[in-house]
Design a protein around this motif. Structure first.
Motif, PDB file in Angstrom:
ATOM      1  N   ARG A 178       0.874  -1.184   0.000  1.00  0.00           N
ATOM      2  CA  ARG A 178       0.000   0.000   0.000  1.00  0.00           C
ATOM      3  C   ARG A 178       0.902   1.222   0.000  1.00  0.00           C
ATOM      4  N   GLU A 200      -2.606  -0.974  -3.368  1.00  0.00           N
ATOM      5  CA  GLU A 200      -3.464   0.200  -3.283  1.00  0.00           C
ATOM      6  C   GLU A 200      -2.594   1.443  -3.250  1.00  0.00           C
ATOM      7  N   THR A 229      -6.839   6.434  -4.808  1.00  0.00           N
ATOM      8  CA  THR A 229      -7.604   7.637  -4.476  1.00  0.00           C
ATOM      9  C   THR A 229      -6.644   8.819  -4.462  1.00  0.00           C
ATOM     10  N   PRO A 245     -10.047   9.094   4.310  1.00  0.00           N
ATOM     11  CA  PRO A 245     -11.243   8.504   4.925  1.00  0.00           C
ATOM     12  C   PRO A 245     -10.853   7.300   5.775  1.00  0.00           C
ATOM     13  N   PRO A 246     -11.643   6.989   6.809  1.00  0.00           N
ATOM     14  CA  PRO A 246     -11.260   5.919   7.740  1.00  0.00           C
ATOM     15  C   PRO A 246     -10.930   4.603   7.052  1.00  0.00           C
ATOM     16  N   ASP A 247     -11.667   4.246   5.979  1.00  0.00           N
ATOM     17  CA  ASP A 247     -11.391   2.944   5.359  1.00  0.00           C
ATOM     18  C   ASP A 247     -10.028   2.904   4.670  1.00  0.00           C
ATOM     19  N   SER A 248      -9.490   4.079   4.292  1.00  0.00           N
ATOM     20  CA  SER A 248      -8.195   4.024   3.608  1.00  0.00           C
ATOM     21  C   SER A 248      -7.037   3.954   4.608  1.00  0.00           C
ATOM     22  N   MET A 250      -7.421   1.955   7.439  1.00  0.00           N
ATOM     23  CA  MET A 250      -7.703   0.784   8.263  1.00  0.00           C
ATOM     24  C   MET A 250      -6.442  -0.073   8.367  1.00  0.00           C
ATOM     25  N   TYR A 282       0.702   6.983   9.327  1.00  0.00           N
ATOM     26  CA  TYR A 282       0.086   5.695   8.945  1.00  0.00           C
ATOM     27  C   TYR A 282       1.085   4.747   8.283  1.00  0.00           C
TER      28      TYR A 282
END
Ligand code: GTG
Ligand code: SAH
Length: 442
Positions: A178, A200, A229, A245-248, A250, A282
């Motif tokens: 990622r 990703e 994104t 966003p939170p899902d990216s 996770m 992150y």
């Protein structure tokens, strides 16, 4: 002003030209778009460029600015003088800010959010405006770039760095990564990340027009595409938490990449700390931060060897120029110079990256240096590798006889840079090096 516009375009029909003024035929010699393009509606990106960028060529000269000192004769046409340093911020928040370069495709709520995220100062706005105004040439037009050899070489260097550091070493059966690409620009590295087996991709840049172009390039990518994104953010002023966003988030990122971008942060310690927060927020322990920046040692070597030049603070050649504000600077932040690179960077303020200082600061964020090499060393070392040597030819950096496409001037500009990689340590897992550093700063 009006008369100069008329002399360029021809007088409008309702104001017939005086008899003595010869009409100039409309015969542009350097068209950017094909001749039939006036029939094609303006694209969203072009519209955003018109609405959000200040073309420096259209700016009126500021009579209060002193004229720029004459450039050495070998330099390209002398650029305008440096933008004045912004006044120090006041408690009241200082000057009114221009709207953020919100690109095409934003609805008004998004625009408002982008506006709120825009805390950039004068130099950041100069940088964002510059990159927003850069045309998105297609692959064919790109071939005519006067620095195409340098671009290919840079792309080879980035491919090498991505191949060396942009993969997971600790997960053979699950090597996909990622990626967070800070300062992603127009997404020129997307194909490289595809080759590296990216799972990703998240691209972030201060220039909204570039972000939109990156998104379009991703949409037009051939072959299987990884999910991606794209976001607009000043990565040196605002937290990526505001946009991701939170899902990216996770799952943590394996790689954070910052190509030809980090040096813009060195205006202040605050900006560099914000950047480091964004890099590490992150990034998983064991993950890699990889990038390219101008090599301060190389810049100063050029400056010091420039004894013949009219201006002791400037150097360059036919394709690039560097002009320092001052040779000495009392701080590792804010040591500014203006950089010009033909067909890439026009008169943009940049800052010296004092490497040892950066390594010390990065340690506070658990980043440990793993690699730092100037482009000439990367080239010398990595062309020995059979795969990278083959890539040199495939990417047309060199022909089969080993001749480079770059001329001497491009070569000199290319070699000003260095590539680096840091690994994020994990103090909680008993990583001695990181734990030591953490204790030091607490
Ligand atoms: P650019 O802004 O024209 O973007 P790209 O078209 O993506 O790049 N560069 C940038 N900076 C800030 C510096 C700097 O400070 N110093 C130096 N020395 N070099 C700098 O150019 C960005 C490039 O300029 C960076 O990569 C640096 O090399 C340099 P480009 O390299 O032309 O293309 C990247 C890849 O994207 C190529 O493989 C293209 O084939 C590919 N690509 C994919 N889709 C498209 C498309 O639709 N159009 C174009 N033109 N290329 C595409
Ligand atoms: N990484 C890309 C683009 C390099 S050009 C490539 O290698 O091709 C430098 C990029 O840094 C520009 O797109 C510019 O808009 C971006 N940039 C400069 N300052 C920034 C900031 N404060 N936050 C985010 N992006 C920034």
């Amino acid at each position: 002003m009006a008369s100069s516009v008329h002399s360029l375009l021809g007088a409008p029909d309702d104001h017939p030209a005086p008899q003595h003024a010869p009409r100039r035929p409309y015969a542009p010699t350097r068209r950017v778009t094909p001749a039939n393009s006036v029939l094609v509606p303006i694209s969203r990106v072009e519209l955003a460029q018109c609405q959000t960028t200040a073309n420096p060529l259209r700016a009126r000269p500021n009579p209060t600015l002193a004229p720029a000192p004459a450039a050495p004769s070998s330099l390209p046409p002398p650029p305008a003088s440096l933008p004045a340093r912004p006044p120090p911020p006041t408690a009241a928040g200082a000057q009114p800010h221009k709207r953020p370069n919100a690109g095409a495709g934003f609805d008004s709520q998004e625009q408002e959010q982008a506006r709120k995220r825009w805390k950039g100062n004068h130099d950041s706005r100069t940088v964002a405006d510059h990159y927003n105004a850069r045309p998105n040439t297609d692959r064919e037009a790109r071939r005519d770039s006067p620095i195409i050899g340098l671009k290919k070489f840079n792309n080879w260097i980035k491919s090498v760095l991505i191949a060396k550091f942009g993969r997971r070493e600790d997960a053979r059966d699950q090597p996909r990564v990622r990626v967070l690409d800070l300062g992603c620009g127009k997404g020129g590295d997307l194909p490289k990340w595809a080759k590296a087996g990216t799972e990703e991709y998240v691209g972030v840049d201060i220039a909204a027009v570039s972000v939109e172009q990156a998104r379009q390039r991703w949409q037009n990518m051939r072959g299987p595409r990884f999910p991606a994104t794209f976001f607009t953010l000043d990565c040196f002023e605002s937290s990526i938490e505001e946009i991701l966003p939170p899902d990216s988030v996770m799952f943590p990122f394996d790689i954070v990449s910052m190509q030809f971008c980090m040096h813009y942060a060195f205006e202040s310690e605050h900006k560099v700390r914000t950047l480091l927060e964004n890099v590490t927020r992150y990034l998983r322990p064991g993950g890699v931060f990889v990038g390219t920046i101008p090599d301060a040692k190389n810049l100063f070597d050029h400056l010091d060897n420039n004894t013949e030049a009219e201006d002791p603070l400037a150097f360059g050649n036919a394709v690039y120029s560097v002009k320092f504000d001052a040779r000495e600077w009392p701080s590792p932040y804010g040591h500014r110079y203006t950089f010009f690179l033909q067909d890439a960077v026009e008169e943009v303020p940049e800052y010296v990256v004092y490497w040892d200082n950066f390594v010390a600061l990065a340690a506070e964020y658990h980043l440990s240096p793993r690699y730092c090499a100037d482009f000439s060393s990367i080239f010398a070392d990595e062309q020995e590798d059979a795969h990278f040597a083959q890539l040199l030819r495939r990417m047309n950096v060199m022909d089969a006889e080993g001749n480079a496409e770059m001329d001497e001037d491009q070569l000199d500009a290319a070699m000003l840079y260095l590539g680096f990689a840091f690994v994020k340590l994990d103090p909680e897992a008993g990583d001695a090096e990181a734990a030591g550093r953490v204790e030091e700063v607490q």
